[in-house]
Write a protein that holds these residues in place. Structure first.
Motif, short mmCIF file in Angstrom:
data_model
loop_
_atom_site.label_atom_id
_atom_site.label_comp_id
_atom_site.label_asym_id
_atom_site.label_seq_id
_atom_site.Cartn_x
_atom_site.Cartn_y
_atom_site.Cartn_z
N GLY A 459 0.93 -1.21 0.20
CA GLY A 459 -0.18 -0.11 -0.01
C GLY A 459 0.81 1.22 -0.08
N LYS A 465 6.89 8.44 2.74
CA LYS A 465 7.70 7.72 3.88
C LYS A 465 8.70 6.94 3.31
N ASP A 483 0.80 -1.52 -4.82
CA ASP A 483 -0.44 -0.89 -4.65
C ASP A 483 -1.65 -1.21 -5.73
N GLY A 510 -1.37 -4.53 -7.52
CA GLY A 510 -2.12 -5.53 -7.03
C GLY A 510 -2.47 -5.42 -5.83
N ASP A 511 -3.54 -6.55 -5.17
CA ASP A 511 -3.89 -6.53 -3.86
C ASP A 511 -2.96 -6.98 -3.00
N PHE A 512 -2.73 -6.40 -1.85
CA PHE A 512 -1.57 -6.98 -0.99
C PHE A 512 -2.28 -8.06 -0.06
#
Ligand code: SAH
Ligand code: AVI
Length: 691
Positions: A459, A465, A483, A510-512
């Motif tokens: 994400g 950061k 992400d 993609g989907d974590f």
């Protein structure tokens, strides 16, 4: 029904006597006894191996005289396991001789097949009973290292499968083996119906629990509600609520509840209440069989996961004729007060189940591998949306009694932009506070990475950061930002490439929650997971554990993981952070509806929904909802979803942690908490985990 004595917990109750389960060695003896009694004993002049064993291994055959009551089988100290095995070996020897001679005509060949199918039934019962036995130990023992199962779980397909109904035939034909209760095949009339393509999951069940499913009589049949109260049911059998979320006892020991797995160990009463809560119903056995015969490929896990409760009472088919002789007691005499289950479980031996198979249990029983596949009257939708996860989640989410959508759909290009705006708001402290804390800890933590490490960020958003870590770890080999938002990801990757020329930047859209190993170009260096922003708080506790668990597996032994969490603090500070004065968070929330209109062709009126941010102390989380200002109907294709005035759709939860809950979370997922640092007020925390 047992009374709930004062001071007795649900767990204490679970530890009370279990009249339905038998010891493993009883099953071993009984299945051989069955061959001896049903086949060998019918031969003229046959002498039984040991008269005394008849009473021990007779399950429920009244015609065969005395027997040990089922509830007493747990007290079976003798015969010893060695004696049982010797008895089995002797029966095997006699059956082999019988086979060599050639089965007689008449009923013998059928009884032999019945004996084999009977033994397969007991193979599953053996596992049910072992699990129940293990569940009674405070040590949560694992009976097996890996779950003994017939095959892999099939992936979710999404949606509903609709059938026209009409005149159809169910039941077993004359070919092949079937139990007497599956015959005769006969005609039935079905009205149009739909069946869920997938089984009900643990995540679905947790929603039911969270919505007071076990506390609200309106969902329950009277007999079921009496059970809920008398036995203090609050979740499926074997579930326990821990600091880190729900856990469940399995054949491999106690494990966190996997939200994506089909729910198991629910009674008919619970299945029925869940269906009512969902605004659906259970299928009849005829609907189930018709669907399984007509279009098996349209369903996931028809067999091989859990037996599925039906709304059908276990009754004889028209023209039912029990097997002749002693085996007449096999099925027919149970045809009152039980309900039919269809399908098959992970523990059902291969080849045992078939579309006409009728399993049956009492409506309160829960120790079987039993779950739920929902049904509905008429057509639910015309096409399934497996290809379109957003659409599927929208349909699932708006079909629920308590409407909810997964927060990952916030992040289209505009959503990602609005989130960046949120991070700069005076009220939204988490980003600033976390960056400051990261600046403090990064030099020391980066010192542990070692050469050629690979930073894998979940994400990553704008990767702002990240720079603090990159600056502290100059010898990183690669950076892999993951992400779901392609625009945010690719723009951030370009900026990082420009500013860190020596670094390999390998973005993954993609989907974590479905993590893949880093691309090969990243090399073999130590993996450093980086999951800042308290995005983990947007997952349910169970999903958070599952994610950290899979991250541990994908990143591998020796990996590190830096986890950012927001901490519990005063509700005023929290609510202000999620309901800012400029209305940016409200716009972020409503953008989900704007996106649904654009991507799915829906007709939400975003301005007719209020942005709601509230603190939920019971679940230690901030919640965002969108509240309908007036009654309205929104459409997705031909589907219509109704909102009552004031009804909300729950769009996001942001769980807030403390050191204990972070420690429990890490431990439940198999990580060791190496360090936990807390910044100044309003405080956030950073945890360093070691695989
Ligand atoms: N890490 C950044 C961004 C946090 S916002 C920070 O701390 O400021 C959450 C980010 O996670 C967004 O960029 C969003 O697109 C992404 N995201 C949310 N759900 C996701 C999912 N299931 N899989 C992958 N990325 C996801
Ligand atoms: C990404 N996530 C951790 C943010 C949060 O605080 O839960 C998303 C957000 N929602 C409202 N404001 C920010």
């Amino acid at each position: 029904m047992p009374q709930l004595a004062a001071g007795l917990s649900a767990e204490d109750l679970a530890a009370q006597s279990m009249p339905d389960a038998s010891p493993g060695k009883w099953h071993l003896g009984h299945v051989s006894w069955f061959f001896e009694t049903m086949i060998l004993a019918g031969r003229p002049g046959y002498r039984v191996v040991d008269e005394r064993l008849n009473a021990v291994f007779n399950s429920y055959y009244e015609a065969l005289g005395e027997r040990v009551e089922r509830a007493e089988r747990g007290l079976m100290t003798r015969p010893s396991l060695a004696e049982v095995m010797a008895y089995r070996a002797e029966i095997d020897r006699r059956m082999e001789a019988w086979l060599a001679e050639g089965p007689g005509d008449g009923l013998e060949p059928y009884l032999f097949a019945l004996g084999l199918h009977h033994e397969q039934q007991h193979q599953e019962l053996f596992l049910m009973d072992v699990l129940n036995l293990m569940s009674r130990s405070r040590l949560d023992p694992a009976a097996y290292e890996a779950e003994p199962r017939v095959g892999e779980r099939e992936a979710r397909l999404g949606g509903w499968v609709s059938f026209e109904g009409g005149l159809t035939q169910i039941g077993a034909g004359d070919d092949g083996f079937a139990f007497d209760n599956e015959r005769p095949a006969h005609r039935v009339w079905l009205e149009p119906f739909s069946l869920a393509a997938d089984l009900t999951t643990n995540a679905d069940w947790i929603e039911f629990i969270d919505d007071g499913g076990y506390r609200r009589a309106e969902f329950w049949l009277a007999d079921g509600w009496a059970r809920v109260k008398a036995e203090a049911w609050a979740a499926p059998l074997y579930w326990r609520e821990e600091a880190a979320g729900w856990s469940v006892m399995t054949l491999t020991g106690r494990r966190p509840v996997d939200p994506t797995a089909p729910v198991r160990h629910v009674s008919f009463y619970e299945a029925d209440a869940f269906a009512r809560w969902s605004g659906r119903r259970l299928p009849t056995e005829a609907e189930w069989e018709q669907a399984a015969r007509a279009d098996p490929a349209a369903f996931s896990n028809l067999t091989g996961e859990v037996w599925q409760w039906t709304a059908s009472a276990y009754a004889p088919y028209p023209g039912f004729c029990p097997t002749e002789g002693t085996a007449a007691e096999y099925n027919g005499k149970f045809m009152a007060n039980q309900m039919v289950l269809r399908g098959g479980a992970f523990a059902t031996p291969e080849g045992h189940a078939r579309p006409s198979y009728r399993n049956f249990y009492y409506p309160h029983q829960r120790w079987m591998f039993a779950g739920v596949r929902l049904a509905a009257d008429g057509a639910v939708i015309e096409e399934t949306g497996a290809h379109d996860a957003f659409r599927q989640d929208m349909i699932d989410g708006l079909s629920r009694r308590v409407k909810a959508l997964p927060p990952k759909w916030f992040y289209d290009a505009e959503g990602s932009r609005l989130f960046e705006e949120i991070t700069r708001l005076p009220e939204y402290y988490p980003t600033r506070q976390e960056a400051a804390l990261l600046r403090r800890v990064a030099p020391e933590w980066a010192g542990r990475f070692g050469p050629d490490a690979v930073l894998v960020e979940l994400g990553s958003g704008a990767s702002e950061k990240t720079r603090i870590v990159l600056d502290a770890a100059r010898d990183l080999a690669a950076y892999v930002p993951i992400d779901i938002s392609p625009s945010a990801l690719n723009e951030a990757a370009d900026r990082i490439r420009a500013d860190y020329p020596g670094l390999k930047v390998l973005p993954v859209v993609g989907d974590f929650e479905h993590l893949a190993p880093p691309p090969v170009e990243a090399g073999q260096g130590r993996r450093i997971g980086f999951f800042p922003g308290s995005t983990i708080g947007n997952l349910t506790p169970e999903a958070a554990i599952a994610l950290l668990r899979s991250a541990r597996e994908v990143l591998g032994e020796g990996s590190l993981f830096i986890l950012g969490v927001d901490l519990v603090k005063s509700p005023e500070v929290l609510v202000a952070a999620y309901d800012d004065a400029q209305g940016v968070t409200a716009a972020f929330n409503r953008n989900l509806l704007v996106r649904a209109n654009r991507d799915l062709g829906m007709d939400f009126e975003p301005e007719a929904f209020d942005h709601v941010a509230l603190w939920n102390p019971e679940h230690s989380r901030m919640e965002m909802h969108l509240r309908a200002m007036r009654p309205m109907t929104v459409r997705l294709g031909k589907l219509a979803f109704r909102f009552a005035a004031g009804e909300t759709v729950h769009t996001e939860s942001s769980r807030k942690f403390d050191e204990a809950s972070v420690t429990a979370l890490a431990q439940a997922a198999g990580w060791r908490l190496e360090a936990f640092e807390v910044g100044p007020e309003p405080a956030v925390g950073l945890a360093l985990l070691v695989a």
